[in-house]
Design a protein around this motif. Sequence first.
Motif, mmCIF file in Angstrom:
data_model
loop_
_atom_site.group_PDB
_atom_site.id
_atom_site.type_symbol
_atom_site.label_atom_id
_atom_site.label_comp_id
_atom_site.label_asym_id
_atom_site.label_seq_id
_atom_site.Cartn_x
_atom_site.Cartn_y
_atom_site.Cartn_z
ATOM 1 N N HIS A 82 47.077 67.894 11.988
ATOM 2 C CA HIS A 82 47.910 66.464 11.862
ATOM 3 C C HIS A 82 49.339 66.679 12.736
ATOM 4 N N SER A 83 49.597 67.651 13.498
ATOM 5 C CA SER A 83 50.791 67.728 14.123
ATOM 6 C C SER A 83 50.741 66.982 15.066
ATOM 7 N N ARG A 84 51.907 65.965 15.571
ATOM 8 C CA ARG A 84 51.776 65.093 16.616
ATOM 9 C C ARG A 84 52.316 65.655 17.893
ATOM 10 N N TYR A 85 53.004 66.889 17.719
ATOM 11 C CA TYR A 85 53.555 67.434 18.802
ATOM 12 C C TYR A 85 52.853 68.777 19.369
ATOM 13 N N TYR A 86 52.872 69.889 18.223
ATOM 14 C CA TYR A 86 52.115 71.221 18.719
ATOM 15 C C TYR A 86 50.691 70.958 19.196
ATOM 16 N N ALA A 87 49.741 69.850 18.336
ATOM 17 C CA ALA A 87 48.506 69.752 18.847
ATOM 18 C C ALA A 87 48.196 69.091 20.113
ATOM 19 N N MET A 88 49.266 68.282 20.385
ATOM 20 C CA MET A 88 49.175 67.485 21.647
ATOM 21 C C MET A 88 49.413 68.353 22.749
ATOM 22 N N VAL A 89 50.405 69.329 22.752
ATOM 23 C CA VAL A 89 50.960 70.203 23.638
ATOM 24 C C VAL A 89 49.617 70.816 24.040
ATOM 25 N N ALA A 90 48.979 71.586 22.886
ATOM 26 C CA ALA A 90 48.057 72.382 23.107
ATOM 27 C C ALA A 90 46.806 71.835 23.606
ATOM 28 N N LEU A 91 46.682 70.543 23.373
ATOM 29 C CA LEU A 91 45.606 69.898 24.023
ATOM 30 C C LEU A 91 45.813 69.469 25.386
ATOM 31 N N GLY A 92 46.853 69.154 25.738
ATOM 32 C CA GLY A 92 47.172 68.992 27.042
ATOM 33 C C GLY A 92 46.947 70.211 28.036
ATOM 34 N N ILE A 93 47.137 71.514 27.596
ATOM 35 C CA ILE A 93 47.107 72.601 28.102
ATOM 36 C C ILE A 93 45.381 72.948 28.440
ATOM 37 N N LEU A 95 43.429 70.437 28.032
ATOM 38 C CA LEU A 95 42.751 69.583 29.252
ATOM 39 C C LEU A 95 42.920 70.053 30.842
ATOM 40 N N ALA A 96 44.018 70.527 31.072
ATOM 41 C CA ALA A 96 44.223 71.035 32.380
ATOM 42 C C ALA A 96 43.647 72.139 32.590
ATOM 43 N N ASN A 97 43.109 73.080 31.754
ATOM 44 C CA ASN A 97 42.243 74.362 31.790
ATOM 45 C C ASN A 97 41.006 73.789 31.845
ATOM 46 N N TRP A 98 40.302 72.862 31.152
ATOM 47 C CA TRP A 98 39.165 72.338 31.395
ATOM 48 C C TRP A 98 38.929 71.629 32.782
ATOM 49 N N GLU A 99 39.949 71.095 33.249
ATOM 50 C CA GLU A 99 39.766 70.326 34.782
ATOM 51 C C GLU A 99 40.004 71.510 35.686
ATOM 52 N N ARG A 129 40.770 65.279 14.703
ATOM 53 C CA ARG A 129 40.687 63.713 15.147
ATOM 54 C C ARG A 129 40.501 63.500 16.712
ATOM 55 N N TYR A 130 39.433 62.647 17.110
ATOM 56 C CA TYR A 130 39.257 62.387 18.361
ATOM 57 C C TYR A 130 40.668 61.999 19.150
ATOM 58 N N VAL A 131 40.607 62.255 20.354
ATOM 59 C CA VAL A 131 41.913 62.007 21.360
ATOM 60 C C VAL A 131 41.576 61.362 22.446
ATOM 61 N N ILE A 132 40.705 62.225 23.174
ATOM 62 C CA ILE A 132 40.332 61.970 24.489
ATOM 63 C C ILE A 132 38.827 62.315 24.992
#
Length: 144
Positions: A82-93, A95-99, A129-132
């Motif tokens: 449910h973290s709105r900060y740590y989970a989103m930072v990890a998700l951003g990393i 996504l960058a790695n996936w790309e 939870r779904y993000v992108i």
Amino acid sequence: MPLSIRSIVKTQKHRLDVQELFYADTDFKKPLNTQARPYRTFGRCYEVCQWSPSSYNAQPTRGVVVTENMRIERVDFCAATHSRYYAMVALGIWLANWECGCDALGKIGRFEQLSPEARGGGPFPDLPRYVISWVPEEDLQGSA
């Protein structure tokens, strides 16, 4: 070796398996067999996400690889906390790695936030939870 460096090295050794991070269903019950067709064409992409850094080594991101007729239609990325900060930072990393992984494999796609209807109405649980989603480009989808 300084304590801080030893700590990082020690925690990096204990990463979740790819099958605990990527799934073949939105219920997160069917681990992805990364060696099976058509999933294996993205092998390195799963690995770069697995080894990407996250706060407290929590790995709070999950992926669902959606296929149709033995073709990858999209990859849905989800936050496992449910973290709105740590989970989103990890998700951003992630996504960058996936790309970067996709670029290295010659896979072209785009990130897009899809509505539940565009995702086929498949329900996602509260967590993860779904993000992108990452969607292969239409004109190159046959090679994706």
